[in-house]
Design a protein around this motif. Sequence first.
Motif, PDB file in Angstrom:
ATOM      1  N   LYS A   5     -23.294   0.342  35.953  1.00  0.00           N
ATOM      2  CA  LYS A   5     -23.796  -0.983  36.338  1.00  0.00           C
ATOM      3  C   LYS A   5     -23.230  -1.465  37.669  1.00  0.00           C
ATOM      4  O   LYS A   5     -23.986  -2.011  38.497  1.00  0.00           O
ATOM      5  CB  LYS A   5     -23.511  -1.989  35.223  1.00  0.00           C
ATOM      6  CG  LYS A   5     -23.948  -3.418  35.512  1.00  0.00           C
ATOM      7  CD  LYS A   5     -25.433  -3.587  35.410  1.00  0.00           C
ATOM      8  CE  LYS A   5     -25.907  -5.016  35.335  1.00  0.00           C
ATOM      9  NZ  LYS A   5     -25.453  -5.961  36.309  1.00  0.00           N
TER      10      LYS A   5
ATOM     11  N   TYR B 139     -32.919   0.156  35.327  1.00  0.00           N
ATOM     12  CA  TYR B 139     -31.855  -0.519  34.591  1.00  0.00           C
ATOM     13  C   TYR B 139     -32.394  -1.078  33.270  1.00  0.00           C
ATOM     14  O   TYR B 139     -31.779  -0.917  32.213  1.00  0.00           O
ATOM     15  CB  TYR B 139     -31.234  -1.630  35.446  1.00  0.00           C
ATOM     16  CG  TYR B 139     -30.174  -2.413  34.717  1.00  0.00           C
ATOM     17  CD1 TYR B 139     -29.027  -1.787  34.240  1.00  0.00           C
ATOM     18  CD2 TYR B 139     -30.322  -3.769  34.486  1.00  0.00           C
ATOM     19  CE1 TYR B 139     -28.052  -2.499  33.556  1.00  0.00           C
ATOM     20  CE2 TYR B 139     -29.364  -4.493  33.803  1.00  0.00           C
ATOM     21  CZ  TYR B 139     -28.226  -3.851  33.342  1.00  0.00           C
ATOM     22  OH  TYR B 139     -27.266  -4.556  32.658  1.00  0.00           O
TER      23      TYR B 139
ATOM     24  N   VAL C 203     -23.755   2.688  30.133  1.00  0.00           N
ATOM     25  CA  VAL C 203     -24.521   1.923  31.119  1.00  0.00           C
ATOM     26  C   VAL C 203     -23.585   1.008  31.905  1.00  0.00           C
ATOM     27  O   VAL C 203     -23.755   0.830  33.118  1.00  0.00           O
ATOM     28  CB  VAL C 203     -25.661   1.135  30.444  1.00  0.00           C
ATOM     29  CG1 VAL C 203     -26.378   0.247  31.450  1.00  0.00           C
ATOM     30  CG2 VAL C 203     -26.648   2.094  29.791  1.00  0.00           C
TER      31      VAL C 203
ATOM     32  N   LEU D   1     -32.788   1.661  30.810  1.00  0.00           N
ATOM     33  CA  LEU D   1     -31.492   2.075  30.261  1.00  0.00           C
ATOM     34  C   LEU D   1     -31.031   1.109  29.174  1.00  0.00           C
ATOM     35  O   LEU D   1     -30.463   1.526  28.157  1.00  0.00           O
ATOM     36  CB  LEU D   1     -30.448   2.191  31.377  1.00  0.00           C
ATOM     37  CG  LEU D   1     -30.653   3.348  32.348  1.00  0.00           C
ATOM     38  CD1 LEU D   1     -29.697   3.236  33.528  1.00  0.00           C
ATOM     39  CD2 LEU D   1     -30.493   4.696  31.646  1.00  0.00           C
TER      40      LEU D   1
END
Length: 120
Positions: free
Chosen positions: A102, A81, A98, A84
Amino acid sequence: MDGKVYSFEKLKVWQEAEQLVVDVYNLLDRFPKFEKYALCDQIRRAIVSVPSNIAEGSGRFSNKEQNHFLEIAYGSLLEAYNQLLIAVALNYITKESVEIIKPRIDSIAKMINGLRQSKL
């Protein structure tokens, strides 16, 4: 395949993590070519580590060992994450792309933590 199903394949967290791998790989197609062996590679390793460590942990016999691999999976999820978010900052992908995945990341994080708690 011979039809045998391993215990990790029945875990919703593993199934969600496998789908997240597919989603992230699709995002990586948008990266510039020069990032193919740099940030893309890092993200691939981190995101594949999530379901891989869930699977490996499920094959361990002690709760302590299972939790160890769940902790690695959780760390890899956060690492991916973070990477990203770096890709967004570098304008390789959009913030919206993203934000779409999420909720899946959040869900997987909760499931990993729940599974860990059940093994304490």
